[in-house]
Scaffold this active site. Sequence first.
Site, mmCIF file in Angstrom:
data_model
loop_
_atom_site.group_PDB
_atom_site.id
_atom_site.type_symbol
_atom_site.label_atom_id
_atom_site.label_comp_id
_atom_site.label_asym_id
_atom_site.label_seq_id
_atom_site.Cartn_x
_atom_site.Cartn_y
_atom_site.Cartn_z
ATOM 1 N N LYS A 66 0.801 -1.223 0.000
ATOM 2 C CA LYS A 66 0.000 0.000 0.000
ATOM 3 C C LYS A 66 0.832 1.271 0.000
ATOM 4 C CE LYS A 66 -3.535 -0.499 -0.454
ATOM 5 N NZ LYS A 66 -4.120 -0.769 -1.796
ATOM 6 N N CYS A 67 1.910 1.221 -0.763
ATOM 7 C CA CYS A 67 2.766 2.405 -0.913
ATOM 8 C C CYS A 67 2.904 2.815 -2.380
ATOM 9 C CB CYS A 67 4.139 2.156 -0.297
ATOM 10 S SG CYS A 67 4.141 2.129 1.500
ATOM 11 N N THR B 132 2.480 0.431 -5.107
ATOM 12 C CA THR B 132 2.967 -0.666 -5.947
ATOM 13 C C THR B 132 2.131 -0.819 -7.210
ATOM 14 O OG1 THR B 132 3.166 -1.765 -3.784
ATOM 15 C CG2 THR B 132 3.958 -2.963 -5.719
ATOM 16 N N TRP C 42 0.075 1.213 -8.566
ATOM 17 C CA TRP C 42 0.194 2.453 -9.351
ATOM 18 C C TRP C 42 1.446 2.396 -10.219
ATOM 19 C CZ3 TRP C 42 0.457 7.882 -6.549
ATOM 20 C CH2 TRP C 42 0.114 8.884 -7.463
ATOM 21 N N HIS D 182 7.358 -7.257 -2.564
ATOM 22 C CA HIS D 182 7.372 -6.516 -1.303
ATOM 23 C C HIS D 182 8.604 -6.888 -0.476
ATOM 24 C CE1 HIS D 182 3.554 -4.720 -2.054
ATOM 25 N NE2 HIS D 182 2.835 -5.810 -1.895
ATOM 26 N N MET E 292 -7.625 5.075 -13.541
ATOM 27 C CA MET E 292 -7.520 3.778 -12.876
ATOM 28 C C MET E 292 -8.800 3.438 -12.116
ATOM 29 S SD MET E 292 -3.490 3.770 -11.703
ATOM 30 C CE MET E 292 -3.561 2.119 -10.984
#
Length: 308
Positions: free
Chosen positions: A45-46, A48, A50, A100, A225
């Site tokens: 959730k940083c 990725t 995107w 990750h 998106m």
Amino acid sequence: MSSHVSAGMQLFMQRRSVFTTEEGVSRGLSFKPRSDDVFVVTPPKCGTTWMQQILHQLRSGGDMSFDDISDVVPYIEFAYDTEVDLEAEHKYQPRCYKTHAWYPWCPKGASKYIVIYREPCASFYSYFNFLKGWIFQPGEVLLHEFVKDYLLALGLPKKKMERASYFVHLLSWWEHRNDLNVLFLFFEDMKDDLESAVRKVAAFIGIQDDERIREAVKMSSFEYMKENERKFSEVRLARCRNKSCGIPDDVVASKVVTGSATKGRELMDDKTKEIIQAKWLEVVEKQTGFQDYNELRRAFKMEQMNRN
């Protein structure tokens, strides 16, 4: 994990233990990249997903024929469990992958590694909401216990099945932020100026076509998106792994939610923010001297300005 956690939290941990297989993770982290491969390397959730979209649009010039973004930019830790051949040729070049993994366990030998970090409270809040309604149901798990008993209970992994904590992951890649084959980015900067971020990525991987870059900016915007969110919803992963957790096949979780870099922190309660900040001081500040995420981010920007 403490014996005092809720039944919902215990069920989540049980499901998590069977959702990921030891063989799958081991095979993924043992993957030997080619010298021209590109890796997206972030904590969950940083940004990725995107960055998967940005990379795919830059290399393809507008392809949206995939069902799930991880069909075209594979997630290496789940590749074996979701029947993806990591050795396969990609339709578009360079081959791109997501992981990750913290630095020591990330497959070495690729030409480029793109690392993204996000303010930890916002990241943790987003992760909680991503899993809510998928791995656990609303009301079964509280945000505070999810952070305390899961995310903050992670640390320095001792075996491949264990994920490094956000903080350990950050420290492991921070040491390599100035490596020539590492592009170090911040989620908030991507939100503030997407075009500059996409152009930076394009330059990093050697793409100079301005029309292709402009198209990638458009197709990696929140609005675009969101309109196509099914393609960014872990469809492949859910199809292959839901059954192991007793979850219906058609239940998936969208990764395109608010389009905000700060909403998660703003909505998080102060008690949870405090334990996250305490962990930052215990782990990150102790090694880097930075009191919080924003101080680290400012220092990195200053470092880059001085280098340029």
